[in-house]
Write a protein that holds these residues in place. Structure first.
Motif, PDB file in Angstrom:
ATOM      1  N   ASP A 149      51.242  38.376  55.335  1.00 34.00           N
ATOM      2  CA  ASP A 149      52.651  38.265  54.619  1.00 34.00           C
ATOM      3  C   ASP A 149      52.940  37.766  53.759  1.00 34.00           C
ATOM      4  OD1 ASP A 149      55.006  37.388  55.092  1.00 34.00           O
ATOM      5  OD2 ASP A 149      54.866  36.982  57.533  1.00 34.00           O
ATOM      6  N   MET A 150      53.632  38.272  53.086  1.00 31.64           N
ATOM      7  CA  MET A 150      54.402  38.198  51.839  1.00 31.64           C
ATOM      8  C   MET A 150      55.301  36.772  52.196  1.00 31.64           C
ATOM      9  SD  MET A 150      53.785  38.747  48.668  1.00 31.64           S
ATOM     10  CE  MET A 150      53.098  40.528  48.777  1.00 31.64           C
ATOM     11  N   ASP A 151      55.432  37.162  52.271  1.00 32.39           N
ATOM     12  CA  ASP A 151      57.045  35.439  53.518  1.00 32.39           C
ATOM     13  C   ASP A 151      55.909  34.123  52.338  1.00 32.39           C
ATOM     14  OD1 ASP A 151      59.182  36.701  53.214  1.00 32.39           O
ATOM     15  OD2 ASP A 151      58.991  36.988  55.281  1.00 32.39           O
ATOM     16  N   HIS A 152      54.773  34.339  52.921  1.00 31.21           N
ATOM     17  CA  HIS A 152      53.935  33.179  53.181  1.00 31.21           C
ATOM     18  C   HIS A 152      53.036  33.115  52.394  1.00 31.21           C
ATOM     19  CE1 HIS A 152      53.109  33.735  57.749  1.00 31.21           C
ATOM     20  NE2 HIS A 152      54.067  32.326  57.695  1.00 31.21           N
ATOM     21  N   ILE A 153      52.828  34.113  51.622  1.00 29.71           N
ATOM     22  CA  ILE A 153      52.389  34.336  50.199  1.00 29.71           C
ATOM     23  C   ILE A 153      53.362  33.530  49.038  1.00 29.71           C
ATOM     24  CG2 ILE A 153      51.627  35.409  48.245  1.00 29.71           C
ATOM     25  CD1 ILE A 153      50.168  37.026  50.513  1.00 29.71           C
ATOM     26  N   ILE A 154      54.617  33.787  48.840  1.00 30.15           N
ATOM     27  CA  ILE A 154      55.767  33.531  47.998  1.00 30.15           C
ATOM     28  C   ILE A 154      55.965  31.701  48.133  1.00 30.15           C
ATOM     29  CG2 ILE A 154      58.105  33.982  48.167  1.00 30.15           C
ATOM     30  CD1 ILE A 154      57.486  36.709  48.270  1.00 30.15           C
ATOM     31  N   ASP A 155      56.080  31.732  50.203  1.00 37.87           N
ATOM     32  CA  ASP A 155      56.219  30.481  49.994  1.00 37.87           C
ATOM     33  C   ASP A 155      55.391  29.153  49.848  1.00 37.87           C
ATOM     34  OD1 ASP A 155      57.848  27.635  51.799  1.00 37.87           O
ATOM     35  OD2 ASP A 155      56.033  28.621  53.146  1.00 37.87           O
ATOM     36  N   CYS A 156      54.414  30.440  49.460  1.00 40.27           N
ATOM     37  CA  CYS A 156      52.939  28.495  49.299  1.00 40.27           C
ATOM     38  C   CYS A 156      53.299  28.983  47.924  1.00 40.27           C
ATOM     39  CB  CYS A 156      51.767  29.146  49.813  1.00 40.27           C
ATOM     40  SG  CYS A 156      51.618  29.253  51.593  1.00 40.27           S
ATOM     41  N   ILE A 157      53.641  29.700  46.774  1.00 38.83           N
ATOM     42  CA  ILE A 157      53.241  29.583  45.671  1.00 38.83           C
ATOM     43  C   ILE A 157      54.442  28.897  44.510  1.00 38.83           C
ATOM     44  CG2 ILE A 157      53.840  31.067  43.617  1.00 38.83           C
ATOM     45  CD1 ILE A 157      50.939  31.507  44.723  1.00 38.83           C
ATOM     46  N   GLN A 158      55.597  29.095  46.111  1.00 37.71           N
ATOM     47  CA  GLN A 158      56.792  28.212  45.909  1.00 37.71           C
ATOM     48  C   GLN A 158      56.519  26.674  45.347  1.00 37.71           C
ATOM     49  OE1 GLN A 158      59.756  30.304  48.215  1.00 37.71           O
ATOM     50  NE2 GLN A 158      60.707  31.141  46.075  1.00 37.71           N
ATOM     51  N   ILE A 159      55.842  26.426  46.564  1.00 37.73           N
ATOM     52  CA  ILE A 159      55.319  24.930  46.531  1.00 37.73           C
ATOM     53  C   ILE A 159      55.110  24.740  45.864  1.00 37.73           C
ATOM     54  CG2 ILE A 159      54.293  23.883  48.548  1.00 37.73           C
ATOM     55  CD1 ILE A 159      54.986  24.957  50.734  1.00 37.73           C
ATOM     56  N   GLY A 160      53.894  24.988  45.422  1.00 37.92           N
ATOM     57  CA  GLY A 160      52.623  24.420  43.892  1.00 37.92           C
ATOM     58  C   GLY A 160      51.556  25.453  44.361  1.00 37.92           C
ATOM     59  N   ALA A 161      51.170  26.365  44.912  1.00 40.02           N
ATOM     60  CA  ALA A 161      50.190  26.709  44.931  1.00 40.02           C
ATOM     61  C   ALA A 161      49.733  27.380  43.407  1.00 40.02           C
ATOM     62  CB  ALA A 161      49.738  27.932  46.194  1.00 40.02           C
ATOM     63  N   ASP A 162      48.409  27.715  43.763  1.00 41.40           N
ATOM     64  CA  ASP A 162      47.523  28.032  42.220  1.00 41.40           C
ATOM     65  C   ASP A 162      47.458  29.649  42.314  1.00 41.40           C
ATOM     66  OD1 ASP A 162      47.703  25.358  39.470  1.00 41.40           O
ATOM     67  OD2 ASP A 162      47.605  25.052  41.535  1.00 41.40           O
ATOM     68  N   ASP A 163      47.153  29.252  43.307  1.00 41.92           N
ATOM     69  CA  ASP A 163      46.871  31.048  43.831  1.00 41.92           C
ATOM     70  C   ASP A 163      46.631  31.400  45.527  1.00 41.92           C
ATOM     71  OD1 ASP A 163      45.742  33.496  43.448  1.00 41.92           O
ATOM     72  OD2 ASP A 163      44.739  32.837  41.887  1.00 41.92           O
ATOM     73  N   TYR A 164      46.547  32.995  46.062  1.00 43.06           N
ATOM     74  CA  TYR A 164      46.617  33.187  47.265  1.00 43.06           C
ATOM     75  C   TYR A 164      45.568  34.061  47.641  1.00 43.06           C
ATOM     76  CZ  TYR A 164      48.816  33.440  52.178  1.00 43.06           C
ATOM     77  OH  TYR A 164      48.752  34.018  53.739  1.00 43.06           O
ATOM     78  N   LEU A 165      44.135  33.910  48.226  1.00 46.29           N
ATOM     79  CA  LEU A 165      43.126  34.749  48.355  1.00 46.29           C
ATOM     80  C   LEU A 165      43.375  35.341  49.901  1.00 46.29           C
ATOM     81  CD1 LEU A 165      40.588  33.328  46.448  1.00 46.29           C
ATOM     82  CD2 LEU A 165      41.935  35.272  45.540  1.00 46.29           C
TER      83      LEU A 165
END
Length: 199
Positions: free
Chosen positions: A87-103
């Protein structure tokens, strides 16, 4: 790599798989099977990077990520989110919170290796910057101490050579960069000459 990695996942089979992948990278692997355990471990020992599952019971990966990034002592810690959700929304949300990457699962070992190395390198540069910043703060405190001595020395007993020698001893002790020492030397000489002219 010679790193320390915290892997957080509620499924034992996922923890086992990730541990085997990371041990091939010469990494010290620490595992946590819940978000609560992960936060407790981070409070007790430092790690270089966190691999964090998004969907977990108790405290989910998103909340763990948010708490890490809200903690002044932990916010620079690289966090890679791992999830089966595309889900792109989940990916964007995590990046906005501060995640360095999403695998995405199943994790590609080559990609995982590259992302971990990149995250750790950024963390180590950040740690070096913080170390230099602390050294500069300490040097500035000694710098002010020296000029206080000049201000209080109305008899002229504090000679220029003594002043500079003492000042650069402090710089060497704190391993300040040579360029800072050169600039400070010029500033010190000019300030001391001004003090003598005004006496």
């Amino acid at each position: 790599t010679g790193c320390s990695i915290l892997v957080v996942d509620d499924l034992p089979e996922n923890l086992d798989l990730m541990s085997r992948l990371l041990q091939k990278m010469d990494c010290d692997v620490i595992t946590a099977n819940s978000g609560r355990d992960a936060l407790s471990m981070l409070a007790e020992r430092p790690v270089d990077i966190v691999l964090l599952d998004l969907v977990m019971p108790d405290i989910g990966g998103r909340e763990v990520l948010a708490r890490i990034k809200a903690d002044e002592q932990l916010r620079a810690l690289p966090v890679i989110m791992i999830s089966g959700q595309q889900d792109m929304d989940h990916i964007i949300d995590c990046i906005q919170i501060g995640a360095d990457d999403y695998l995405l699962k199943p994790v590609n070992s080559v990609l995982l290796n590259a992302r971990i190395k990149s995250g750790i390198e950024r963390k180590r540069w950040h740690d070096k910057e913080e170390q230099y910043r602390e050294q500069l703060v300490q040097a500035d405190a000694h710098y002010k101490e020296l000029f206080d001595r000049v201000d209080q020395d109305h008899s002229g007993e504090l000679e220029l050579t003594e002043f500079l020698q003492y000042f650069h001893t402090l710089l060497d002790t704190h391993q300040i960069l040579p360029v800072l020492a050169q600039v400070s030397k010029q500033d010190a000489r000019a300030q001391l000459e001004q003090e003598r002219e005004g006496a």
